[in-house]
Design an enzyme around this catalytic site. Structure first.
Site, PDB file in Angstrom:
ATOM      1  CG  LEU A  68      42.048  38.070  47.391  1.00 14.41           C
ATOM      2  CD1 LEU A  68      41.215  36.814  47.259  1.00 14.41           C
ATOM      3  CD2 LEU A  68      43.522  37.715  47.434  1.00 14.41           C
ATOM      4  CG  ASP A  69      42.940  45.653  45.161  1.00 17.04           C
ATOM      5  OD1 ASP A  69      42.404  46.014  44.110  1.00 17.04           O
ATOM      6  OD2 ASP A  69      43.972  46.192  45.626  1.00 17.04           O
ATOM      7  CG  LEU A  70      45.290  42.629  39.896  1.00 16.03           C
ATOM      8  CD1 LEU A  70      45.671  41.166  40.119  1.00 16.03           C
ATOM      9  CD2 LEU A  70      44.786  42.827  38.463  1.00 16.03           C
ATOM     10  CG  ASP A  71      46.894  46.990  40.193  1.00 14.31           C
ATOM     11  OD1 ASP A  71      47.608  46.134  39.652  1.00 14.31           O
ATOM     12  OD2 ASP A  71      46.077  47.693  39.572  1.00 14.31           O
TER      13      ASP A  71
END
Length: 216
Positions: A9-12
């Site tokens: 998963l990406d964060l921002d």
């Protein structure tokens, strides 16, 4: 529909809505160069890509100027911007359920790893992640491709069909393609359908309930 064991998963724009913190810090950096911004929303394209690249692409900074701008950005970000941030509704429940389904959840962000870990701790999410990968403050692991390759190597993941990258921007999709894994584009973040589809996302979902239905 494949069954993915590893969820990257990406964060921002995927886990947190970080628009306020990031755009205010970009504004702070631009002000250092005498550049005034009337509408912070104009700076939302900075969310996701590596900062150095964005300063050069959007403001035509030289390499040297981009380095200075990134340092000014971090000057404000480390104490203020990092907490001008909020979780997307339902993401914590998604992460908990993914773990209950024995999925291995990994963070794959272009944000410096040291900041990413602070954010996960701040929101009480660290326990859901078996591994956290981000860029280095020294410029290492600069691209999402670099980050994903680092994850695959560090976790001895060889069956790429079991891995999927989840993110909201073109860089997440391109990183997945460059490393041979599938990708899911999410529309609740900062990218749109056109950006994600043209990048070649394998799946595109509207919201977190749709993400849950697809993967869990």
């Amino acid at each position: 529909m494949k069954q993915y064991n590893y969820l990257l998963l990406d964060l921002d724009g995927t886990i947190t809505d970080s628009e306020e913190g990031i755009t205010r810090c970009v504004e702070y950096a631009l002000n250092h160069f005498g550049i005034q911004v009337n509408d912070l929303h104009e700076l939302s394209p900075f969310i996701g890509p590596p900062l150095l690249d964005s300063f050069k692409e959007f403001y035509h900074f030289t390499d040297e100027q981009a380095v200075i701008a990134t340092a000014k950005y971090r000057e404000r970000y480390v104490d203020k911007g990092i907490l001008e941030n909020k979780l997307y509704p339902g993401i914590k429940e998604f992460l908990a359920e993914a773990c209950e389904h024995n999925k291995t959840v990994i963070l794959a962000t272009s944000k410096p790893e040291i900041f990413a870990k602070r954010i996960l701790d701040y929101f009480g999410l660290s326990r859901y992640f078996s591994f956290v990968a981000g860029s280095g403050l020294d410029g290492s692991l600069h691209t999402k491709t670099d980050v994903i390759n680092y994850i695959l190597q560090s976790n001895n993941i060889t069956d790429l069909s079991t891995v999927v990258m989840i993110g909201d921007r073109i860089h997440d999709i391109i990183g997945a393609k460059n490393t041979g894994i599938d990708s899911v584009g999410v529309l609740y973040g900062f990218g749109d359908y056109k950006e994600l589809s043209e990048a070649g996302a394998d799946y595109i979902v509207e919201d977190i309930p749709a993400l849950r239905k697809l993967l869990l």
